[in-house]
Design a protein around this motif. Sequence first.
Motif, mmCIF file in Angstrom:
data_model
loop_
_atom_site.group_PDB
_atom_site.id
_atom_site.type_symbol
_atom_site.label_atom_id
_atom_site.label_comp_id
_atom_site.label_asym_id
_atom_site.label_seq_id
_atom_site.Cartn_x
_atom_site.Cartn_y
_atom_site.Cartn_z
ATOM 1 N N ASP A 76 49.817 43.549 42.239
ATOM 2 C CA ASP A 76 49.324 43.626 43.608
ATOM 3 C C ASP A 76 48.167 42.678 43.838
ATOM 4 N N ALA A 77 47.494 42.308 42.775
ATOM 5 C CA ALA A 77 46.350 41.410 42.887
ATOM 6 C C ALA A 77 46.241 40.643 41.580
ATOM 7 N N ALA A 78 45.501 39.533 41.620
ATOM 8 C CA ALA A 78 45.355 38.737 40.407
ATOM 9 C C ALA A 78 43.982 38.093 40.384
ATOM 10 N N LEU A 79 43.525 37.832 39.185
ATOM 11 C CA LEU A 79 42.276 37.113 39.003
ATOM 12 C C LEU A 79 42.627 35.643 38.811
ATOM 13 N N VAL A 80 42.245 34.805 39.764
ATOM 14 C CA VAL A 80 42.633 33.398 39.682
ATOM 15 C C VAL A 80 41.420 32.507 39.899
ATOM 16 N N HIS A 81 41.581 31.262 39.524
ATOM 17 C CA HIS A 81 40.547 30.276 39.785
ATOM 18 C C HIS A 81 40.840 29.562 41.094
ATOM 19 N N GLY A 108 43.647 34.922 28.405
ATOM 20 C CA GLY A 108 42.403 34.338 27.941
ATOM 21 C C GLY A 108 41.199 34.583 28.826
ATOM 22 N N ALA A 109 41.332 35.463 29.805
ATOM 23 C CA ALA A 109 40.297 35.577 30.833
ATOM 24 C C ALA A 109 38.985 36.148 30.290
ATOM 25 N N PRO A 129 53.739 59.225 41.650
ATOM 26 C CA PRO A 129 52.449 59.903 41.615
ATOM 27 C C PRO A 129 51.316 59.027 41.091
ATOM 28 N N GLY A 130 51.587 58.187 40.071
ATOM 29 C CA GLY A 130 50.542 57.347 39.496
ATOM 30 C C GLY A 130 49.890 56.420 40.499
ATOM 31 N N ASN A 131 50.693 55.696 41.249
ATOM 32 C CA ASN A 131 50.221 54.916 42.398
ATOM 33 C C ASN A 131 49.002 54.061 42.108
ATOM 34 N N ARG A 132 48.987 53.400 40.958
ATOM 35 C CA ARG A 132 47.836 52.571 40.642
ATOM 36 C C ARG A 132 48.017 51.152 41.165
ATOM 37 N N LEU A 133 46.887 50.512 41.415
ATOM 38 C CA LEU A 133 46.898 49.106 41.801
ATOM 39 C C LEU A 133 47.044 48.260 40.533
ATOM 40 N N VAL A 134 47.996 47.328 40.548
ATOM 41 C CA VAL A 134 48.234 46.508 39.359
ATOM 42 C C VAL A 134 47.538 45.163 39.517
ATOM 43 N N LEU A 135 46.632 44.891 38.607
ATOM 44 C CA LEU A 135 45.878 43.639 38.627
ATOM 45 C C LEU A 135 46.342 42.737 37.492
ATOM 46 N N GLU A 152 34.047 39.864 30.130
ATOM 47 C CA GLU A 152 32.774 40.269 30.720
ATOM 48 C C GLU A 152 32.913 40.387 32.241
ATOM 49 N N LEU A 153 33.454 39.303 32.820
ATOM 50 C CA LEU A 153 33.636 39.267 34.271
ATOM 51 C C LEU A 153 34.576 40.378 34.728
ATOM 52 N N LEU A 154 35.645 40.545 33.979
ATOM 53 C CA LEU A 154 36.622 41.576 34.331
ATOM 54 C C LEU A 154 35.970 42.945 34.353
ATOM 55 N N ARG A 155 35.197 43.228 33.337
ATOM 56 C CA ARG A 155 34.491 44.513 33.262
ATOM 57 C C ARG A 155 33.611 44.723 34.488
ATOM 58 N N LYS A 156 32.854 43.665 34.833
ATOM 59 C CA LYS A 156 31.970 43.778 36.003
ATOM 60 C C LYS A 156 32.765 44.067 37.274
ATOM 61 N N LEU A 157 33.857 43.359 37.421
ATOM 62 C CA LEU A 157 34.670 43.546 38.621
ATOM 63 C C LEU A 157 35.199 44.974 38.706
#
Lengths: 164, 164
Positions: free
Chosen positions: A144-149, A102-103, A91-97, A106-111
């Motif tokens: 399911d997704a990642a924040l990468v450089h 150390g990221a 039921p939760g079915n959330r997207l896992v990022l 600020e950027l994460l919040r905006k995204l």
Amino acid sequence: MDLLETRELRYFVTVAEELHFGRAAERLGMAQPPLSRAIQQLERRLGVPLLERNRRGVTLTRAGEVLLHEGRATLDAATAAARRTRRAASPGNRLVLAVKSGADHELLRKLLDAHAAEPDAAEVEVLLCGIGEQERLLRDGRADAALVHLPFDCLVARHATLVG
Amino acid sequence: MDLLETRELRYFVTVAEELHFGRAAERLGMAQPPLSRAIQQLERRLGVPLLERNRRGVTLTRAGEVLLHEGRATLDAATAAARRTRRAASPGNRLVLAVKSGADHELLRKLLDAHAAEPDAAEVEVLLCGIGEQERLLRDGRADAALVHLPFDCLVARHATLVG
DNA sequence: GGATGTTACGGTCTCCGTAACTATG
DNA sequence: CATAGTTACGGAGACCGTAACATCC
């Protein structure tokens, strides 16, 4: 083209990691003979020698090195398939990022805000992880997704768009 | 956790594509009953319903859609593993670079020259292909690298560095 | 002679196909 | 009553474990 069974790949990857049939069989919870036969059969089916049986253990051939790499990727894909399928039904079915610890918060919040503003935005669960860990999490389906450089060596899969 | 066999995934993907057990069984060269059982077993093992058996055929559940996607990826990975392993053992052993037909030949030439100048540079075989075809070639192992534009949705794998 | 990997052999378990059954329009 | 999917059942083949063998230090 004859497909490789995941059982065979699991056997081969274990032997290739241990470079020792006895220890590999132990790790797999089975006896050596069936393991030895399975590897022989794999080599016959591919028509390619994967291991060199030397005195004093075992060595990978060039083809064996390739199959170790590709076999791991295939086993990860199978694991990811099972994991994501189960998650899709929960039921939760959330997207896992996956975000490394150390990221830039600020950027994460905006995204996340930008994503939340989109129509039909999935709920996002942020998974904090170590620095080299993101690729692995993507490969085996824990994320399911990642924040990468950029440049990123080996982007494995992306399952949803976070930002346009 | 890694419970999915390649055979099961092949069965499920075929059923999910046909949305019809009879036609799927025919495509697989087998009878319906063992196919039906295999899918049931898969659903039991995952603990998740994948198909809705309605009057008038079959529908995918949400989890089924996910497994269709992930299963295809896994089968492609297995195919790629076999292909790349066989290629690694063949004497030619060239790196296959997928380039879409309309690509910039000037740029390609520069890239290949720069690559050839590197130490231990592998020989490169350029595989011309259609515009949407590169991802598929990478996924199933017919190519090892591709020339793509950023942003690229789903980079699958990169096996060697062409330029630094 | 000990360690390591491979054949040999017999049992079990899985998978498949044919046939009979169920449900639906 | 035709179509689509599921059980029921029996046989062929795959896979495994124990035991015996081969080879190399």
